[in-house]
Design a protein around this motif. Structure first.
Motif, PDB file in Angstrom:
ATOM      1  N   GLU A 148     -62.038  -2.917 -36.176  1.00 53.90           N
ATOM      2  CA  GLU A 148     -61.909  -2.278 -34.874  1.00 53.90           C
ATOM      3  C   GLU A 148     -60.985  -1.061 -34.961  1.00 53.90           C
ATOM      4  OE1 GLU A 148     -61.032  -3.446 -30.187  1.00 53.90           O
ATOM      5  OE2 GLU A 148     -60.707  -4.941 -31.755  1.00 53.90           O
TER       6      GLU A 148
ATOM      7  N   ARG B 144     -69.989   6.686 -24.681  1.00 52.45           N
ATOM      8  CA  ARG B 144     -69.026   5.589 -24.706  1.00 52.45           C
ATOM      9  C   ARG B 144     -69.595   4.256 -24.222  1.00 52.45           C
ATOM     10  NH1 ARG B 144     -65.655   2.659 -21.727  1.00 52.45           N
ATOM     11  NH2 ARG B 144     -63.771   1.910 -22.764  1.00 52.45           N
TER      12      ARG B 144
ATOM     13  N   VAL C 195     -69.653   1.115 -26.738  1.00 52.39           N
ATOM     14  CA  VAL C 195     -68.882  -0.107 -26.493  1.00 52.39           C
ATOM     15  C   VAL C 195     -69.805  -1.321 -26.569  1.00 52.39           C
ATOM     16  CG1 VAL C 195     -67.594  -1.391 -24.732  1.00 52.39           C
ATOM     17  CG2 VAL C 195     -67.045   1.011 -25.168  1.00 52.39           C
ATOM     18  N   GLU C 196     -70.961  -1.211 -25.958  1.00 51.42           N
ATOM     19  CA  GLU C 196     -71.925  -2.315 -25.978  1.00 51.42           C
ATOM     20  C   GLU C 196     -72.455  -2.568 -27.392  1.00 51.42           C
ATOM     21  OE1 GLU C 196     -76.289  -3.244 -24.167  1.00 51.42           O
ATOM     22  OE2 GLU C 196     -74.849  -2.273 -22.828  1.00 51.42           O
TER      23      GLU C 196
ATOM     24  N   SER D  75     -63.841  -1.554 -27.820  1.00 50.26           N
ATOM     25  CA  SER D  75     -63.462  -0.694 -26.705  1.00 50.26           C
ATOM     26  C   SER D  75     -62.892   0.620 -27.241  1.00 50.26           C
ATOM     27  CB  SER D  75     -62.421  -1.392 -25.826  1.00 50.26           C
ATOM     28  OG  SER D  75     -62.074  -0.548 -24.749  1.00 50.26           O
TER      29      SER D  75
ATOM     30  N   PRO E   4     -61.837   4.639 -26.497  1.00 47.78           N
ATOM     31  CA  PRO E   4     -61.342   5.370 -25.331  1.00 47.78           C
ATOM     32  C   PRO E   4     -62.212   6.564 -24.944  1.00 47.78           C
ATOM     33  CG  PRO E   4     -60.078   5.976 -27.261  1.00 47.78           C
ATOM     34  CD  PRO E   4     -61.044   4.907 -27.688  1.00 47.78           C
ATOM     35  N   THR E   5     -62.033   6.995 -23.706  1.00 49.89           N
ATOM     36  CA  THR E   5     -62.626   8.254 -23.269  1.00 49.89           C
ATOM     37  C   THR E   5     -61.595   9.354 -23.513  1.00 49.89           C
ATOM     38  OG1 THR E   5     -61.815   7.922 -21.020  1.00 49.89           O
ATOM     39  CG2 THR E   5     -64.071   7.204 -21.482  1.00 49.89           C
TER      40      THR E   5
END
Length: 181
Positions: free
Chosen positions: A5, A72, A76-77, A82, A84-85
């Motif tokens: 991650e 994004r 993420v999916e 997760s 970031p933006t």
């Protein structure tokens, strides 16, 4: 965050800073930023730092950050991570800082008497990343601190030199660069 991650997030948040110098190489040419001027009998930056390359590199980096923001939810999916933006200021400062870092390194290399394309280990691999983060910290400090945790920064500073070497060797092999560093 686990190691995978951290690697994904590090690559995601640094991509707008990683791409600009490569885009500048592809779009390079044109008028040098220093206009051919010298300082203490040496070029200030050299022919490799051009207005066109800097503008194109910065715009490509901004476009990458914008695209990452758009992608994004899907990322993420798909990744289960997760990411970031990017706020508007970071969309600008990450690529612009990367380009400025490359210019600062060029200036330092000229002062050290190194010719265009001559390697300066450590500096060549991290100049753009450090400058991108510093410029972003100046204008988007809260975002930077929230995103760039200490473990993430460690991954960024390990990942960046590896990616830099790999992309430069590939650019050399494909004829986009005159040297593999």
């Amino acid at each position: 965050m686990g190691p995978l991650e951290l690697l994904i997030v590090a690559f995601w948040v640094m991509l707008p800073a990683y791409v600009p110098n490569n885009a500048a190489v592809l779009a390079g040419g044109g008028a040098p930023i220093d206009g051919g001027r010298t300082w203490k009998d040496r070029r200030i930056l050299g022919d490799g730092k051009t207005w066109r390359g800097t503008l194109v590199g910065t715009l490509v980096g901004i476009g990458i950050a914008y695209l990452l923001n758009v992608l994004r939810p899907t990322a993420v999916e798909a990744l289960g991570v997760s990411v970031p933006t990017f706020p508007l200021v970071a969309m600008i400062t990450l690529p612009l800082g990367a380009m400025l870092g490359d210019m600062i390194a060029s200036f330092v290399k000229r002062r050290l008497g190194r010719n265009r394309g001559a390697p300066l280990p450590g500096v060549d691999q991290l100049d753009f990343a450090v400058s991108a983060l510093v410029l972003t910290a100046i204008v988007a400090f809260e975002w930077l601190v929230a995103v760039f945790t200490l473990p993430l920064l460690i991954v960024v500073f390990v990942l960046t030199p590896i990616l830099h070497v790999v992309t430069n060797v590939l650019a050399y092999l494909f004829g986009f660069k005159h040297e593999p560093w």
